[in-house]
Write a protein that holds these residues in place. Structure first.
Motif, short mmCIF file in Angstrom:
data_model
loop_
_atom_site.label_atom_id
_atom_site.label_comp_id
_atom_site.label_asym_id
_atom_site.label_seq_id
_atom_site.Cartn_x
_atom_site.Cartn_y
_atom_site.Cartn_z
N VAL A 48 8.88 3.48 -13.46
CA VAL A 48 9.61 3.98 -12.30
C VAL A 48 10.55 2.90 -11.78
O VAL A 48 10.13 1.75 -11.56
CB VAL A 48 8.64 4.39 -11.17
N ARG A 49 11.81 3.26 -11.63
CA ARG A 49 12.77 2.36 -10.97
C ARG A 49 12.61 2.57 -9.47
O ARG A 49 12.92 3.63 -8.93
CB ARG A 49 14.20 2.66 -11.39
N MET A 50 12.10 1.56 -8.79
CA MET A 50 11.81 1.68 -7.36
C MET A 50 13.09 1.88 -6.56
O MET A 50 14.08 1.18 -6.75
CB MET A 50 11.07 0.43 -6.88
N GLU A 51 13.06 2.84 -5.64
CA GLU A 51 14.16 3.07 -4.72
C GLU A 51 13.77 2.74 -3.28
O GLU A 51 14.63 2.42 -2.47
CB GLU A 51 14.61 4.53 -4.81
N ALA A 52 12.48 2.83 -2.99
CA ALA A 52 11.99 2.50 -1.65
C ALA A 52 10.51 2.18 -1.72
O ALA A 52 9.74 2.88 -2.36
CB ALA A 52 12.23 3.65 -0.68
N THR A 53 10.13 1.09 -1.07
CA THR A 53 8.73 0.74 -0.88
C THR A 53 8.65 0.27 0.57
O THR A 53 9.65 0.25 1.27
CB THR A 53 8.24 -0.31 -1.89
N GLY A 54 7.46 -0.05 1.05
CA GLY A 54 7.37 -0.34 2.48
C GLY A 54 6.42 -1.47 2.82
O GLY A 54 5.65 -1.94 1.98
N VAL A 55 6.48 -1.89 4.08
CA VAL A 55 5.59 -2.91 4.62
C VAL A 55 4.63 -2.20 5.56
O VAL A 55 5.01 -1.79 6.66
CB VAL A 55 6.36 -4.02 5.37
N SER A 56 3.40 -2.04 5.13
CA SER A 56 2.39 -1.37 5.94
C SER A 56 1.39 -2.40 6.48
O SER A 56 1.45 -3.59 6.16
CB SER A 56 1.65 -0.31 5.11
N PHE A 57 0.46 -1.92 7.29
CA PHE A 57 -0.57 -2.81 7.84
C PHE A 57 -1.41 -3.42 6.72
O PHE A 57 -1.89 -4.55 6.83
CB PHE A 57 -1.46 -2.05 8.81
N ALA A 58 -1.57 -2.69 5.62
CA ALA A 58 -2.37 -3.20 4.50
C ALA A 58 -1.78 -4.49 3.94
O ALA A 58 -2.50 -5.48 3.72
CB ALA A 58 -2.46 -2.14 3.40
N GLU A 59 -0.46 -4.51 3.72
CA GLU A 59 0.16 -5.73 3.20
C GLU A 59 0.11 -6.87 4.21
O GLU A 59 -0.02 -8.05 3.84
CB GLU A 59 1.61 -5.47 2.79
N GLN A 60 0.20 -6.52 5.48
CA GLN A 60 0.10 -7.54 6.51
C GLN A 60 -1.28 -8.19 6.47
O GLN A 60 -1.42 -9.41 6.65
CB GLN A 60 0.35 -6.92 7.88
N LEU B 280 9.61 -8.57 10.72
CA LEU B 280 10.00 -7.43 11.54
C LEU B 280 8.83 -6.46 11.69
O LEU B 280 8.53 -5.98 12.80
CB LEU B 280 11.21 -6.73 10.93
N ALA B 281 8.16 -6.16 10.58
CA ALA B 281 7.04 -5.22 10.62
C ALA B 281 5.90 -5.73 11.49
O ALA B 281 5.20 -4.95 12.14
CB ALA B 281 6.55 -4.94 9.21
N GLU B 282 5.70 -7.05 11.50
CA GLU B 282 4.59 -7.64 12.24
C GLU B 282 4.95 -7.99 13.68
O GLU B 282 4.10 -8.44 14.44
CB GLU B 282 4.09 -8.90 11.52
N SER B 283 6.20 -7.76 14.06
CA SER B 283 6.66 -8.21 15.38
C SER B 283 6.11 -7.37 16.52
O SER B 283 6.07 -7.83 17.67
CB SER B 283 8.19 -8.17 15.43
N GLY B 284 5.72 -6.13 16.24
CA GLY B 284 5.26 -5.26 17.31
C GLY B 284 6.38 -4.73 18.18
O GLY B 284 6.12 -4.13 19.21
N THR B 285 7.62 -4.92 17.75
CA THR B 285 8.77 -4.50 18.56
C THR B 285 9.46 -3.26 18.01
O THR B 285 10.41 -2.78 18.63
CB THR B 285 9.80 -5.62 18.64
N VAL B 286 9.02 -2.77 16.86
CA VAL B 286 9.73 -1.66 16.22
C VAL B 286 8.85 -0.42 16.16
O VAL B 286 7.62 -0.50 16.22
CB VAL B 286 10.17 -2.04 14.78
N VAL B 287 9.52 0.70 16.07
CA VAL B 287 8.84 1.99 15.90
C VAL B 287 9.17 2.50 14.51
O VAL B 287 10.33 2.61 14.14
CB VAL B 287 9.28 3.01 16.96
N GLY B 288 8.16 2.81 13.72
CA GLY B 288 8.39 3.28 12.37
C GLY B 288 8.07 2.21 11.34
O GLY B 288 7.54 1.16 11.64
N LYS B 289 8.42 2.52 10.10
CA LYS B 289 8.05 1.66 8.98
C LYS B 289 9.27 0.90 8.46
O LYS B 289 10.38 1.44 8.38
CB LYS B 289 7.47 2.52 7.85
N VAL B 290 9.05 -0.36 8.14
CA VAL B 290 10.07 -1.18 7.53
C VAL B 290 10.08 -0.89 6.04
O VAL B 290 9.04 -0.98 5.38
CB VAL B 290 9.84 -2.67 7.79
N VAL B 291 11.23 -0.52 5.51
CA VAL B 291 11.37 -0.11 4.12
C VAL B 291 12.13 -1.15 3.33
O VAL B 291 13.15 -1.68 3.80
CB VAL B 291 12.07 1.27 4.03
N LEU B 292 11.65 -1.42 2.12
CA LEU B 292 12.32 -2.34 1.20
C LEU B 292 12.98 -1.53 0.09
O LEU B 292 12.44 -0.51 -0.36
CB LEU B 292 11.31 -3.30 0.58
#
Length: 347
Positions: free
Chosen positions: A40-52, A333-345
């Motif tokens: 699979v050629r990745m088009e989007a992945t994310g930063v979730s609480f699990a990776e944190q 950014l994902a760990e900052s607690g200042t954003v709503v939603g998911k940070v996507v890579l």
């Protein structure tokens, strides 16, 4: 890198317990799919609480360092391995992988690849893989929510919480959601009854808003001492679904102990003579013993989540889109607690 046809693999390596700047970019050769696999050629992945949690060495069953994080991804199948329908090439798919998603190219078992409907943006779909599956299965397979019931969602503005809220509202439930005060207006606009999680007596405030008998379901990702209040908020016949121990995120010591302690408490409550139920939700439960059943359930439920997106029942929340090369900024950014939603890579 040309993501469309490059023969170069780009991936993010977590070498140990490091600050975000300690994540490494590694280059290599794009792998070849083996029997039963697709590339699979990745088009989007994310930063979730699990990776944190993995970055801190605090995720319950993370692999030994070093490894490539990335819990889920969306991408296009480039090539197929032996035993896989070659017609899958060119199909956009979603996959729950637990690790390995933070890479330009990812090998995925074909049986774990779920088609993404046409017209859905890759980043939007990505925000609903882990979060959507978790919310859907907790709501319908554990709590079995029905119209007219009342549910409490802790962290109603979070990744899983925001999807839970939307699905519960679409099901006809009344939703009481805890969040910081700055998110209350947005929650009210959705139809949620908001409560400040910093309230001096949070449980008492929720009881004032819930029916006299209590809530039909409580969804708790916090764990710790607060789980007792979540249990006490339930009405007879109600269900507590615990799905994390966020309160212990920065603790030192054993990463297994908080989970084991929580599991013991839930087991004890279920053993008592009462009409309430308590579950610890693990999205991977059942995979080891019944892999085919697990895959069929995941495929069916993720398909339902994508259908909810197409109906407008769920609105994806993207906090930011950054390339793999800027993964340190993405994690901060994902760990900052200042954003709503998911940070996507993306690649």
């Amino acid at each position: 890198m040309n993501a469309e046809g490059s023969t170069e693999l780009v991936e993010v390596v977590l070498p140990g317990k490091v600050e975000p700047e300690g994540l490494r970019i590694r280059y290599g050769v794009v792998p070849v799919p083996g029997p039963g696999q697709v590339l699979v050629r990745m088009e989007a992945t994310g930063v979730s609480f699990a990776e944190q949690q993995m970055r801190r060495g605090r995720y319950y069953d993370q692999p030994p360092f070093p490894f490539v994080p990335g819990y889920d991804l969306v991408g296009t199948v480039l090539t197929t391995g032996e035993g896989v329908d070659p017609g899958l090439a060119g199909t956009r798919v979603a996959a729950l992988v637990k690790v390995g998603g933070w890479a330009s190219h990812v090998l995925v078992d074909a049986a774990d690849a779920v088609p993404v409907p046409d017209g859905i943006d890759a980043a939007e779909a990505e925000t609903l893989i882990l979060n959507g599956i978790t919310a859907w299965q907790m709501l319908y397979r554990k709590a079995r929510i029905r119209a007219g019931q009342t549910v409490v969602v802790h962290g109603a503005n979070g990744g899983v919480g925001s999807v839970l809220v939307q699905l519960a509202l679409a099901a006809g439930a009344t939703v009481i959601g805890t969040a910081s005060a700055r998110h209350h207006d947005a929650l009210r606009e959705q139809g949620v009854v908001p409560v400040d999680y910093r309230a001096q007596d949070l449980a008492a405030r929720i009881r004032e808003l819930a029916p006299a008998a209590g809530a039909d379901a409580v969804f708790d990702h916090v764990g710790g001492r607060g789980i007792v209040d979540s249990w006490r908020l339930l009405a007879p016949g109600g269900t507590l679904v615990s799905y994390g121990t966020a309160s212990t995120r920065d603790d030192e010591g054993s990463k297994q102990w908080p989970v084991l302690k929580l599991l013991g408490r839930l087991w004890l409550w279920n053993a008592l003579p009462n009409r309430r139920r308590a579950y610890f939700f693990n999205v991977w439960a059942g995979r080891a013993l019944a892999k085919d059943r697990f895959r069929a359930r995941l495929r069916a439920d993720l398909t339902q989540v994508f259908a909810a997106l197409q109906r407008g029942d769920v609105t994806p929340r993207i906090a930011g889109r950054l390339p793999l090369a800027e993964v340190a900024d993405a994690v901060r950014l994902a760990e900052s607690g200042t954003v709503v939603g998911k940070v996507v890579l993306n690649p």
